[in-house]
Design an enzyme around this catalytic site. Structure first.
Site, PDB file in Angstrom:
ATOM      1  N   LYS A  34      10.647  -0.826  39.884  1.00  0.00           N
ATOM      2  CA  LYS A  34      11.499  -1.056  41.042  1.00  0.00           C
ATOM      3  C   LYS A  34      11.883   0.235  41.769  1.00  0.00           C
ATOM      4  O   LYS A  34      11.687   0.372  42.976  1.00  0.00           O
ATOM      5  CB  LYS A  34      12.750  -1.779  40.521  1.00  0.00           C
ATOM      6  CG  LYS A  34      13.861  -1.958  41.478  1.00  0.00           C
ATOM      7  CD  LYS A  34      14.927  -2.820  40.820  1.00  0.00           C
ATOM      8  CE  LYS A  34      15.615  -2.129  39.651  1.00  0.00           C
ATOM      9  NZ  LYS A  34      16.702  -1.235  40.106  1.00  0.00           N
ATOM     10  N   THR A  35      12.423   1.175  41.007  1.00  0.00           N
ATOM     11  CA  THR A  35      12.879   2.411  41.631  1.00  0.00           C
ATOM     12  C   THR A  35      11.697   3.190  42.201  1.00  0.00           C
ATOM     13  O   THR A  35      11.789   3.797  43.266  1.00  0.00           O
ATOM     14  CB  THR A  35      13.626   3.277  40.610  1.00  0.00           C
ATOM     15  OG1 THR A  35      14.579   2.467  39.950  1.00  0.00           O
ATOM     16  CG2 THR A  35      14.330   4.418  41.295  1.00  0.00           C
ATOM     17  N   ASP A 218      18.960  -1.092  47.035  1.00  0.00           N
ATOM     18  CA  ASP A 218      18.625  -1.191  45.613  1.00  0.00           C
ATOM     19  C   ASP A 218      19.565  -2.212  44.966  1.00  0.00           C
ATOM     20  O   ASP A 218      20.693  -2.401  45.428  1.00  0.00           O
ATOM     21  CB  ASP A 218      18.827   0.197  44.984  1.00  0.00           C
ATOM     22  CG  ASP A 218      18.245   0.257  43.585  1.00  0.00           C
ATOM     23  OD1 ASP A 218      17.423  -0.603  43.236  1.00  0.00           O
ATOM     24  OD2 ASP A 218      18.626   1.189  42.842  1.00  0.00           O
ATOM     25  N   GLU A 219      19.143  -2.849  43.901  1.00  0.00           N
ATOM     26  CA  GLU A 219      19.990  -3.801  43.172  1.00  0.00           C
ATOM     27  C   GLU A 219      20.649  -4.806  44.111  1.00  0.00           C
ATOM     28  O   GLU A 219      21.867  -5.034  44.067  1.00  0.00           O
ATOM     29  CB  GLU A 219      21.090  -3.052  42.394  1.00  0.00           C
ATOM     30  CG  GLU A 219      20.592  -1.929  41.502  1.00  0.00           C
ATOM     31  CD  GLU A 219      20.091  -2.419  40.144  1.00  0.00           C
ATOM     32  OE1 GLU A 219      19.856  -3.632  39.994  1.00  0.00           O
ATOM     33  OE2 GLU A 219      19.923  -1.578  39.251  1.00  0.00           O
ATOM     34  N   GLN A 249      19.113 -10.133  36.750  1.00  0.00           N
ATOM     35  CA  GLN A 249      19.941  -9.019  36.296  1.00  0.00           C
ATOM     36  C   GLN A 249      21.236  -8.919  37.087  1.00  0.00           C
ATOM     37  O   GLN A 249      21.853  -7.854  37.159  1.00  0.00           O
ATOM     38  CB  GLN A 249      19.171  -7.702  36.395  1.00  0.00           C
ATOM     39  CG  GLN A 249      18.016  -7.617  35.411  1.00  0.00           C
ATOM     40  CD  GLN A 249      17.395  -6.234  35.373  1.00  0.00           C
ATOM     41  OE1 GLN A 249      18.009  -5.284  34.908  1.00  0.00           O
ATOM     42  NE2 GLN A 249      16.176  -6.109  35.869  1.00  0.00           N
ATOM     43  N   ARG A 612      16.041  -3.535  27.766  1.00  0.00           N
ATOM     44  CA  ARG A 612      16.194  -2.071  27.749  1.00  0.00           C
ATOM     45  C   ARG A 612      15.244  -1.424  26.755  1.00  0.00           C
ATOM     46  O   ARG A 612      15.012  -0.225  26.782  1.00  0.00           O
ATOM     47  CB  ARG A 612      17.634  -1.653  27.370  1.00  0.00           C
ATOM     48  CG  ARG A 612      18.753  -2.047  28.309  1.00  0.00           C
ATOM     49  CD  ARG A 612      18.465  -1.710  29.722  1.00  0.00           C
ATOM     50  NE  ARG A 612      17.892  -2.854  30.419  1.00  0.00           N
ATOM     51  CZ  ARG A 612      17.268  -2.771  31.585  1.00  0.00           C
ATOM     52  NH1 ARG A 612      17.138  -1.605  32.176  1.00  0.00           N
ATOM     53  NH2 ARG A 612      16.756  -3.840  32.166  1.00  0.00           N
TER      54      ARG A 612
END
Length: 734
Positions: A34-35, A218-219, A249, A612
């Site tokens: 994603k980033t 983002d997010e 998330q 994670r």
DNA sequence: ATTAGTGGTGTTTTT
DNA sequence: CACCACTAAT
């Protein structure tokens, strides 16, 4: 500079990075890059000459994410990222408000309240209005204010349904008035004020709309209504919004976030342009399968399934501990094992649902001498000595700040007591002026009066002295002149605090060296005159202190075990992850028990926790746990059952459906002694797992009476705590 | 005016 | 257990 940014991206990632100038939603699962996609798109837009760095705005939720983005951009492009509009919602709004303070109706020196400051202002307000704290708990008002602001609602726009709501809403209006009087804004106000500014001021709105050709978020699943509105305003002139998020998330609904924004965005902006990133580059398949299986239990999803090209890997490992202490001992042992397999400690995370759970773990780690680092808890700028120093600095910048004044007018002690303050507050309230003005004008006799005027003079002198100084010099002088330094030098354990105060000077120095907030937005429609340009750096620093509460704990760099809440772990990854405290009532948390929506949020939180881990994943729970000062008996989290059994290896006591071992809870001898209080003539005991025909599985947590009067309290998975008469209830041991 | 001690209360997650 | 608001004692 890498010549081809697109190298190494998969098809979908590449498609996302090279989208034309139009809004789109990127549904990006955990570990799907994603980033990378977000930052590569920024670099691509600039490198291909489509836009200059000044024409984009990129917004994140955390300072950490913003920093990360800037670092990656710098690595890809030979440009100076300073001055780029990349930051958190709060940071960017602050920047706009600083540039257009007058249009926003704020004093140039407006200060930012953190959560603590806001709470104390609210308490003060209720007191001055004579509102009984029993009738209106300050916390209620704080939630009410923040909740409504996050929905973009002023007091005048809130719908109220009952008397209490009406009361809260009146107080909301009073609260805002008080903030205006003091020249302070809370976190949510930064966004709301900025949103209103753009909504109202067409010139400004057009300016920013034309400027920000591309807006990247983002997010996105964590945005609330207000943030959505703000983005819509900025993009209203034809800007393209590139929204990246993962509805699975979304874990900040409690803060007003709504993943529904994603569905809405798809409809209103993206016009159905959705790219799903589902290939996971992080974890082995067993871990992903577990996460996928878990999250399938949620009803409200946009639909997305992660896959990986990696092999199955190891099974997940489940450990059932008798007590929280034993659980910690187990974790310690495993960590030691991993370490001798040369896994870096910093590549191992201990995750838990709530901060309070870290104590037991820390205790075990400390005794074993294992280096660890705890995220969460008190942060640098939240420490009392730092808050004191900042309060003095705030008064230098803006003496009308009542909160700051109250904090330090008698600290260090100047003989100004409650009585004197009451008089001043009375006077200020009557005349609708700030405490500072009251302090300057209200004649007070005696020692207290002398103390007040000495304080006023002290602040004025300090302010004058600061005008000629650099930022770090100002901070240093303030710590000196305020008497804080002298005070803590005489305190018994003031050494740490002195050290922190020195650290504050260092923080100011590096903030100064980096140029603070760098380029201030260029004023639009004529420059605005400045009250005191020499204090500009101070205002920026104070905003920085409020917005970025600082590292949780010093000591970065060293190889240390990472302890944090699941919330704090979002966006991070580790070789090995321990998720502890998997008990009903803890995870999922008690407060979510009755609400399907928040239960789904808990499940998403668990999903975040699972994803994670790269290689190894431990799950553990304890039958009894010390919580809030007393032993609590829990049962295994439902989330454990939602993970397919074939992916899991039990490390102890391979019991089938319900992994409880009655009686063993006592065997470790670590749980508080003496809680064994069940009636002696019954087969029931505290900690006994039971099944009730109607309520299902549970565990006995306490008991009273004997014989025909015997009653037990059972903690049921689905129903919570219930008292049952043993004579009638059809309980069977599990 | 300041401090120490007490009792009552409420507890998730955070920009 | 930890934080608070309030009281009693210096």
């Amino acid at each position: 500079m890498p010549s081809n940014l697109l190298e190494g991206l998969n098809e979908r990632q590449r498609a996302a990075v090279t989208l034309p100038h139009e809004s789109a939603l990127i549904l990006a699962g955990a570990g799907s890059g994603k980033t990378r996609v977000l930052t590569t798109r920024i670099a691509w837009l600039i490198q291909t000459g489509q836009i200059g760095p000044q024409s984009l705005l990129a917004v994140t939720f955390t300072n950490k994410a913003a920093r990360e983005m800037l670092t990656r951009i710098s690595a890809m492009l030979p440009i100076n990222t300073r001055g780029m509009w990349v930051g958190t919602f709060h940071g960017l709004c602050n920047r706009m408000l600083r540039a257009h303070w007058r249009d926003a109706g704020l004093p140039q020196t407006f200060q930012i309240l953190d959560t603590q400051d806001q709470a104390s202002l609210i308490k003060r307000l209720l007191k001055s209005l004579g509102v009984d704290e029993e009738k209106v708990p300050p916390r209620d008002l704080q939630y009410f204010v923040n909740g409504n602001k996050e929905q973009g609602l002023r007091a005048g726009q809130v719908e109220v349904f009952d008397d209490y709501g009406r009361k809260l809403n009146e107080l909301y209006a009073e609260y805002d008035r008080q903030c205006n009087r003091e020249g302070v804004v809370d976190f949510a106000e930064l966004l709301l004020r900025c949103d209103e500014l753009l909504g109202r001021n067409e010139l400004l709105r057009r300016h920013y709309q034309q400027r920000f050709v591309h807006i990247l978020v983002d997010e996105f699943q964590d945005t609330n209504r207000l943030q959505y509105r703000w983005l819509a305003l900025l993009a209203g002139g034809g800007g393209a919004v590139f929204a990246v998020g993962d509805d699975d998330q979304s874990i900040y609904a409690f803060r007003g976030a709504s993943a529904q924004n994603m569905a809405e965005f798809e409809r209103d902006f993206a016009g159905g342009r959705v790219i799903k990133l589902e290939q996971n580059y992080r974890s082995h398949a067993n871990i992903l399968d577990a996460a996928n299986a878990l999250i399938r239990h949620n009803q409200r999803r946009l639909g997305k399934e992660l896959w990986t090209a990696e092999g199955k890997g190891e099974p997940l490992r489940l450990y059932e501990a008798a007590t929280d202490i034993e659980e910690a001992a187990f974790i310690l042992e495993e960590v030691t094992g991993l370490r001798s397999d040369s896994v870096q400690l910093s590549d191992i995370a201990l995750l838990y649902r709530s901060n309070a759970q870290s104590r037991v773990l820390e205790h075990a780690l400390f005794n074993a001498g294992l280096p660890y680092r705890v995220y969460g808890g008190l942060r640098f700028f939240e420490r009392q000595e730092i808050k004191h120093a900042l309060a003095y600095l705030r008064l230098v910048s803006n003496p009308e700040d009542d909160g700051a004044l109250l904090r330090v007018i008698n600290f260090p002690a100047r003989g100004i007591g409650a009585r004197t303050l009451e008089q001043m507050q009375e006077s200020a309230h009557m005349r609708r002026i700030s405490l500072w003005q009251a302090a300057c004008t209200t004649p007070l006799g005696g020692k207290a009066g002398a103390g007040v005027s000495a304080f006023v003079r002290g602040i004025e002198d300090l302010r004058r002295a600061c005008l000629g100084l650099s930022l770090p010099e100002m901070v240093e002088l303030t710590i000196e002149r305020s008497g804080l330094k002298a005070y803590y030098e005489t305190e018994r354990d003031g050494a740490d605090r002195i050290e922190n105060l020195n650290e504050l000077v260092t923080a100011a120095a590096s903030f100064h060296a980096e140029g603070g907030f760098a380029a201030h937005a260029e004023p639009v429609g004529g420059a605005q005159t400045e009250a005191d340009p020499r204090l500009r750096a101070l205002e920026d620093f104070l905003a920085h202190a409020a917005l970025e509460a600082g590292e949780h704990q010093a000591g970065a760099g060293a190889d240390a075990l990472q302890l944090m809440t699941v919330h704090a772990a979002k966006g991070l990854e580790f070789h090995a992850v321990f998720i502890s405290g998997l008990e009903e009532g803890l995870f999922p948390h008690d407060n979510s028990r009755n609400d399907p929506e928040s239960l789904e949020e808990e499940r998403r939180l668990m999903y975040v926790a699972l994803t994670r881990a790269r290689r190894r994943l431990y799950l553990s729970f304890a039958q009894s746990r010390m919580l809030h000062g007393q032993t609590r008996w829990g049962i295994a989290s439902r989330f454990l059952e939602e993970v397919p059994a074939q992916l899991v290896r039990r490390l102890n006591r391979g019991r089938a459906a319900h992994p409880f071992a009655p009686g063993t809870a006592r065997s470790m001898g670590t749980a508080s002694a003496g809680s064994y209080r069940a009636p002696p003539d019954s087969p029931w005991r505290i900690g006994q797992n039971v099944i009730h025909p109607k309520f299902g599985p549970g565990v006995i947590v306490s008991a009273e009476g004997r014989g025909a009067d015997a009653r037990v309290q059972v903690n049921f998975r689905s129903e919570g705590l219930k008292w049952l008469a043993l004579e009638y209830a059809k309980l069977t041991p599990a």
